[in-house]
Motif scaffolding. Structure first.
Motif, PDB file in Angstrom:
ATOM      1  N   CYS A   5       0.805  -1.224   0.000  1.00  0.00           N
ATOM      2  CA  CYS A   5       0.000   0.000   0.000  1.00  0.00           C
ATOM      3  C   CYS A   5       0.843   1.281   0.000  1.00  0.00           C
ATOM      4  O   CYS A   5       0.291   2.377   0.046  1.00  0.00           O
ATOM      5  N   GLN A   6       2.167   1.141  -0.035  1.00  0.00           N
ATOM      6  CA  GLN A   6       3.101   2.274  -0.102  1.00  0.00           C
ATOM      7  C   GLN A   6       3.130   3.149   1.154  1.00  0.00           C
ATOM      8  O   GLN A   6       3.625   4.266   1.125  1.00  0.00           O
ATOM      9  N   LYS A   7       2.589   2.640   2.269  1.00  0.00           N
ATOM     10  CA  LYS A   7       2.608   3.415   3.522  1.00  0.00           C
ATOM     11  C   LYS A   7       4.026   3.444   4.071  1.00  0.00           C
ATOM     12  O   LYS A   7       4.684   2.435   4.185  1.00  0.00           O
ATOM     13  N   LEU A   8       4.487   4.647   4.422  1.00  0.00           N
ATOM     14  CA  LEU A   8       5.822   4.857   4.965  1.00  0.00           C
ATOM     15  C   LEU A   8       5.690   5.220   6.440  1.00  0.00           C
ATOM     16  O   LEU A   8       4.892   6.099   6.798  1.00  0.00           O
ATOM     17  N   THR A   9       6.449   4.556   7.307  1.00  0.00           N
ATOM     18  CA  THR A   9       6.391   4.860   8.738  1.00  0.00           C
ATOM     19  C   THR A   9       7.172   6.133   9.043  1.00  0.00           C
ATOM     20  O   THR A   9       7.965   6.599   8.228  1.00  0.00           O
TER      21      THR A   9
END
Length: 56
Positions: free
Chosen positions: A33-37
């Motif tokens: 989902c391309q979520k970056l922390t």
């Protein structure tokens, strides 16, 4: 490697960024989902980095 799953899709994230000083993972990204922390900050490494910068 980090054992937490992505909070958005539940898949395992991969390492996106390493610390310049200690070379441990400081940021993760989910390839699904391309979520970056958020970037994790190592206070000991920041202190070491600032000493190196002053010396140079």
């Amino acid at each position: 490697m980090r054992t937490d799953n992505c909070r958005k899709c539940g898949k395992e994230p991969s390492i996106a960024k390493y610390c310049d000083v200690c070379h441990q993972a400081i940021q993760f990204e989910c390839k699904i989902c391309q979520k970056l922390t958020d970037e994790q900050i190592h206070s000991k490494c920041i202190a070491k980095r600032s000493k190196i910068s002053i010396a140079v």
